[in-house]
Design a protein around this motif. Structure first.
Motif, PDB file in Angstrom:
ATOM      1  N   TYR A 175       0.926  -1.297   0.306  1.00  0.00           N
ATOM      2  CA  TYR A 175       0.063  -0.258   0.293  1.00  0.00           C
ATOM      3  C   TYR A 175       0.639   1.674   0.134  1.00  0.00           C
ATOM      4  O   TYR A 175       0.208   2.103  -0.622  1.00  0.00           O
ATOM      5  N   ALA A 176       2.280   1.182   0.418  1.00  0.00           N
ATOM      6  CA  ALA A 176       2.986   2.332   0.338  1.00  0.00           C
ATOM      7  C   ALA A 176       3.374   2.301  -0.811  1.00  0.00           C
ATOM      8  O   ALA A 176       3.419   3.421  -1.178  1.00  0.00           O
ATOM      9  N   TYR A 177       3.210   1.389  -1.368  1.00  0.00           N
ATOM     10  CA  TYR A 177       3.973   1.458  -2.970  1.00  0.00           C
ATOM     11  C   TYR A 177       2.995   2.011  -3.785  1.00  0.00           C
ATOM     12  O   TYR A 177       3.618   2.591  -5.061  1.00  0.00           O
ATOM     13  N   LYS A 178       1.519   1.710  -3.205  1.00  0.00           N
ATOM     14  CA  LYS A 178       0.238   2.512  -3.578  1.00  0.00           C
ATOM     15  C   LYS A 178       0.225   4.056  -3.985  1.00  0.00           C
ATOM     16  O   LYS A 178      -0.633   4.485  -3.648  1.00  0.00           O
ATOM     17  N   GLU A 179       0.900   4.262  -2.843  1.00  0.00           N
ATOM     18  CA  GLU A 179       0.865   5.962  -2.137  1.00  0.00           C
ATOM     19  C   GLU A 179      -0.461   6.042  -1.557  1.00  0.00           C
ATOM     20  O   GLU A 179      -1.284   6.677  -1.038  1.00  0.00           O
ATOM     21  N   LEU A 180      -0.647   4.463  -1.106  1.00  0.00           N
ATOM     22  CA  LEU A 180      -2.463   4.578   0.388  1.00  0.00           C
ATOM     23  C   LEU A 180      -1.823   4.852   1.922  1.00  0.00           C
ATOM     24  O   LEU A 180      -1.301   3.593   2.103  1.00  0.00           O
ATOM     25  N   TYR A 181      -1.116   5.603   2.272  1.00  0.00           N
ATOM     26  CA  TYR A 181      -0.129   5.528   3.217  1.00  0.00           C
ATOM     27  C   TYR A 181      -0.563   5.631   4.013  1.00  0.00           C
ATOM     28  O   TYR A 181      -0.469   5.039   5.373  1.00  0.00           O
ATOM     29  N   ALA A 188      -0.171  -1.651   9.224  1.00  0.00           N
ATOM     30  CA  ALA A 188       0.855  -1.807  10.582  1.00  0.00           C
ATOM     31  C   ALA A 188       0.195  -1.576  11.931  1.00  0.00           C
ATOM     32  O   ALA A 188       0.520  -2.496  13.273  1.00  0.00           O
ATOM     33  N   GLY A 189      -1.115  -1.547  12.110  1.00  0.00           N
ATOM     34  CA  GLY A 189      -2.199  -1.322  13.372  1.00  0.00           C
ATOM     35  C   GLY A 189      -2.557  -2.174  13.352  1.00  0.00           C
ATOM     36  O   GLY A 189      -2.780  -2.808  14.244  1.00  0.00           O
ATOM     37  N   PHE A 190      -2.846  -3.371  12.172  1.00  0.00           N
ATOM     38  CA  PHE A 190      -3.869  -4.087  11.950  1.00  0.00           C
ATOM     39  C   PHE A 190      -2.493  -5.915  12.346  1.00  0.00           C
ATOM     40  O   PHE A 190      -2.968  -6.364  13.193  1.00  0.00           O
ATOM     41  N   LEU A 191      -1.940  -4.979  12.017  1.00  0.00           N
ATOM     42  CA  LEU A 191       0.004  -6.339  12.747  1.00  0.00           C
ATOM     43  C   LEU A 191       0.047  -6.442  14.148  1.00  0.00           C
ATOM     44  O   LEU A 191      -0.131  -7.166  14.482  1.00  0.00           O
ATOM     45  N   ALA A 192      -0.288  -5.312  14.819  1.00  0.00           N
ATOM     46  CA  ALA A 192      -0.024  -5.288  16.303  1.00  0.00           C
ATOM     47  C   ALA A 192      -1.179  -5.648  16.800  1.00  0.00           C
ATOM     48  O   ALA A 192      -1.283  -6.557  17.693  1.00  0.00           O
ATOM     49  N   LEU A 193      -2.809  -5.453  15.867  1.00  0.00           N
ATOM     50  CA  LEU A 193      -3.635  -6.004  16.729  1.00  0.00           C
ATOM     51  C   LEU A 193      -3.789  -7.530  16.920  1.00  0.00           C
ATOM     52  O   LEU A 193      -4.508  -8.208  17.856  1.00  0.00           O
ATOM     53  N   CYS A 194      -3.171  -7.867  15.478  1.00  0.00           N
ATOM     54  CA  CYS A 194      -3.228  -9.688  15.034  1.00  0.00           C
ATOM     55  C   CYS A 194      -2.065  -9.832  16.102  1.00  0.00           C
ATOM     56  O   CYS A 194      -2.623 -11.261  16.701  1.00  0.00           O
ATOM     57  N   LEU A 195      -1.029  -9.654  16.655  1.00  0.00           N
ATOM     58  CA  LEU A 195      -0.395 -10.149  17.598  1.00  0.00           C
ATOM     59  C   LEU A 195      -0.768  -9.996  19.294  1.00  0.00           C
ATOM     60  O   LEU A 195      -1.003 -11.116  19.680  1.00  0.00           O
ATOM     61  N   ILE A 196      -2.372  -9.468  18.927  1.00  0.00           N
ATOM     62  CA  ILE A 196      -2.533  -9.309  20.658  1.00  0.00           C
ATOM     63  C   ILE A 196      -3.886 -10.232  20.704  1.00  0.00           C
ATOM     64  O   ILE A 196      -4.245 -10.900  21.305  1.00  0.00           O
ATOM     65  N   GLY A 197      -4.438 -10.236  18.947  1.00  0.00           N
ATOM     66  CA  GLY A 197      -5.169 -11.393  19.233  1.00  0.00           C
ATOM     67  C   GLY A 197      -4.729 -12.548  18.714  1.00  0.00           C
ATOM     68  O   GLY A 197      -5.446 -13.671  19.788  1.00  0.00           O
ATOM     69  N   LEU A 198      -3.848 -12.782  18.496  1.00  0.00           N
ATOM     70  CA  LEU A 198      -3.208 -14.409  19.199  1.00  0.00           C
ATOM     71  C   LEU A 198      -2.987 -14.506  20.055  1.00  0.00           C
ATOM     72  O   LEU A 198      -3.507 -15.470  20.823  1.00  0.00           O
TER      73      LEU A 198
END
Length: 217
Positions: A175-181, A188-198
């Motif tokens: 998404y950064a490559y597609k300029e959807l910053y 990146a927030g999803f990634l953190a939440l995924c670790l909490i969910g796991l």
């Protein structure tokens, strides 16, 4: 008033981040997506309707950005959300209205990995030949990983979080490559939440296994 008249305001720039306009669609996708993942980690039923709203925002966003597989994926997500919503409320079996957290079986892994490989190959070929996508393989890979993870989420398979983590690790730079910053930051927030969910789902998995052993004994 046409559908285009309704949707056009959502596509207008709201703010500019790192020199790139950020639309209402991306902002609303950011908020609803973050809330949805947090609710999934909490095993809260409201994650399903919030997730459907998030899918609708992302259909618009990804179509505008040429991420056609991801846009089509949102339609599949809406169907899976309806299934997951029903399963979470009716899948607990006799005498239980709550679907327990379980591990993915060897048979499920076999089917998931086979379907993921075939899906990635097929979508890569389709996107390469039928669209102007500049990232056909990565778009196809994240689509397949997301579908595999969503199946696990619908069935409350704890390993679904590992699949989401793998998908997010690709989504963030894509998404950064597609300029959807903003969307890249969201994932990146999803990634953190995924670790909490796991962590939380693994915690709930332990007493379930103990209960199974107690019944077997």
């Amino acid at each position: 008033m046409t559908l285009a008249d309704i949707l056009d305001p959502l596509q207008q720039p709201l703010v500019t981040a790192l020199g790139t306009p950020v639309s209402w669609t991306e902002v609303l996708g950011f908020g609803s997506g973050a809330l949805c993942v947090w609710l999934v980690a909490r095993q809260h039923l409201a994650n399903w309707p919030i997730g459907i709203a998030n899918n609708l925002f992302f259909i618009l966003l990804f179509t505008q950005s040429g991420l056609y597989a991801d846009a089509g994926l949102q339609i599949v997500f809406i169907s899976l959300a309806a299934y997951g919503w029903w399963t979470w409320t009716h899948g607990g079996g006799p005498g239980s209205s709550v679907l327990p957290v379980r591990s993915t079986s060897r048979t499920e892994w076999t089917w998931l990995l086979a379907a993921g490989a075939v899906g990635t190959l097929g979508l890569t070929l389709l996107l390469s030949r039928a669209t102007d996508s500049t990232v056909p393989f990565w778009d196809a890979l994240t689509t397949s990983l997301s579908l595999m993870a969503t199946y696990g989420q619908c069935r409350k398979r704890v390993e679904s979080w590992w699949l989401w983590i793998a998908a997010d690790l690709v989504y963030i730079p894509l998404y950064a490559y597609k300029e959807l910053y903003l969307t890249s930051l969201l994932y990146a927030g999803f990634l953190a939440l995924c670790l909490i969910g796991l962590r939380d789902w693994r915690r709930d998995l332990v007493p379930h296994h103990r209960a199974d052993r107690a019944v077997a004994a």
